[in-house]
Design an enzyme around this catalytic site. Structure first.
Site, PDB file in Angstrom:
ATOM      1  N   ARG A   1      12.202  -1.053  -0.843  1.00  0.00           N
ATOM      2  CA  ARG A   1      11.992  -1.690  -2.142  1.00  0.00           C
ATOM      3  C   ARG A   1      10.773  -1.079  -2.824  1.00  0.00           C
ATOM      4  O   ARG A   1       9.757  -0.839  -2.193  1.00  0.00           O
ATOM      5  CB  ARG A   1      11.759  -3.186  -1.959  1.00  0.00           C
ATOM      6  CG  ARG A   1      12.844  -3.900  -1.184  1.00  0.00           C
ATOM      7  CD  ARG A   1      12.395  -5.315  -0.853  1.00  0.00           C
ATOM      8  NE  ARG A   1      13.355  -6.004  -0.010  1.00  0.00           N
ATOM      9  CZ  ARG A   1      13.156  -7.210   0.506  1.00  0.00           C
ATOM     10  NH1 ARG A   1      12.026  -7.846   0.252  1.00  0.00           N
ATOM     11  NH2 ARG A   1      14.081  -7.775   1.263  1.00  0.00           N
ATOM     12  N   ASP A   4       8.186  -2.064  -6.022  1.00  0.00           N
ATOM     13  CA  ASP A   4       7.827  -3.236  -6.812  1.00  0.00           C
ATOM     14  C   ASP A   4       8.063  -3.010  -8.295  1.00  0.00           C
ATOM     15  O   ASP A   4       8.290  -1.877  -8.742  1.00  0.00           O
ATOM     16  CB  ASP A   4       6.349  -3.578  -6.593  1.00  0.00           C
ATOM     17  CG  ASP A   4       6.036  -3.910  -5.143  1.00  0.00           C
ATOM     18  OD1 ASP A   4       6.954  -4.356  -4.435  1.00  0.00           O
ATOM     19  OD2 ASP A   4       4.877  -3.730  -4.729  1.00  0.00           O
ATOM     20  N   ARG A  11      -1.006   0.549  -2.837  1.00  0.00           N
ATOM     21  CA  ARG A  11      -1.838   0.192  -3.991  1.00  0.00           C
ATOM     22  C   ARG A  11      -3.165  -0.429  -3.568  1.00  0.00           C
ATOM     23  O   ARG A  11      -4.201  -0.211  -4.207  1.00  0.00           O
ATOM     24  CB  ARG A  11      -1.060  -0.744  -4.915  1.00  0.00           C
ATOM     25  CG  ARG A  11       0.084  -0.040  -5.650  1.00  0.00           C
ATOM     26  CD  ARG A  11       1.085  -1.029  -6.222  1.00  0.00           C
ATOM     27  NE  ARG A  11       0.459  -1.972  -7.129  1.00  0.00           N
ATOM     28  CZ  ARG A  11       1.081  -3.075  -7.567  1.00  0.00           C
ATOM     29  NH1 ARG A  11       2.318  -3.358  -7.166  1.00  0.00           N
ATOM     30  NH2 ARG A  11       0.462  -3.890  -8.393  1.00  0.00           N
TER      31      ARG A  11
END
Length: 245
Positions: free
Chosen positions: A51, A53, A198
């Site tokens: 996945r 984001d 991140r």
């Protein structure tokens, strides 16, 4: 039954992320599944390598799906090019072994976080680079990143809420690519946790701004407490670059 592997690139700016969310069509997976389902006249379910984001981009997302039709890979590429929005592209397709699974068979992933370290941001790159106007000490950032190489518990560097899921991952390489005021940080590993890249980037930026010492990153890693690490930098600078099988 055919198993089809897709190579996908997308600009994630206006999407909620890769994963389909119920009836919400503002996801990458949802957009592609809708197009393929109409093309093949059957319910298509994509399996992505992982996945991404909301707001995160991809140059090398990999997915697969199974179909009872005898569709040719080139037909899929051409149909998707015609009917997908311009910010999503299926640029390769191939028939693969029935056992191929885009997520479970992935051995390594590469993410790149893009930074614009100029005093004035480049207006044409602003959607794809995080602007940090203060000078960054790259040597200190490199030293800090060295403490993250190898197999570690990255609990401090994720926003994952579950305490039951393992937060142990292996980072094999972190590289810094500099060109003029652009700094790209490349992360390679066997997998990445929710927001992990991140948050690591945000922590390395704090090192580069002399807010924390490179050695502090080792301590943050060991304490396994999210509040000790740096901020979760914005998604628009992050790209899923490559998935290796």
């Amino acid at each position: 039954m055919q198993n089809i592997k897709l190579m996908i690139a997308y600009d994630g700016s206006r999407y909620y992320g890769w994963q389909r969310l119920g009836n919400n069509e503002q996801t990458i997976q949802g957009k592609i599944e809708n197009v393929l389902s109409k093309m093949l006249n059957e319910n298509i379910e994509l399996i992505g390598s992982g996945r991404t984001d909301g707001g995160v981009h991809a140059r090398g997302q990999v997915a697969n799906f199974k179909t009872s039709t005898s569709v040719k890979p080139q037909e899929i590429i051409e149909y998707c090019y015609q009917y997908l929005p311009g910010d999503i592209a299926v640029y390769d397709a191939e028939i693969v072994d029935d056992h191929f699974h885009a997520r479970y068979n992935a051995k390594r992933k590469q993410y790149i976080y893009q930074i614009d370290n100029g005093l004035i941001h480049n207006v044409f790159e602003r959607k794809y680079r995080y602007h940090v106007p203060q000078p960054l000490d790259i040597d200190k950032m490199k030293k800090a990143s060295s403490y993250l190489i190898g197999e570690h518990d990255f609990r401090s560097f994720t926003n994952l809420k579950s305490k039951k899921k393992s937060t142990v991952r292996t980072i094999s390489k972190i590289d810094f690519i500099q060109k003029d005021t652009y700094i790209d940080i490349s992360f390679e590993g066997n997998g990445f946790l929710y927001n992990m890249v991140r948050i690591i980037t945000g922590t390395l930026i704090e090192v580069g701004l002399n807010k924390i010492l490179p050695e502090d990153v080792k301590a943050i890693l060991g304490k396994k407490e999210r509040p000790l690490a740096g901020p979760n930098v914005p998604p628009h600078g992050l790209f899923l670059q490559k998935v290796t099988y």
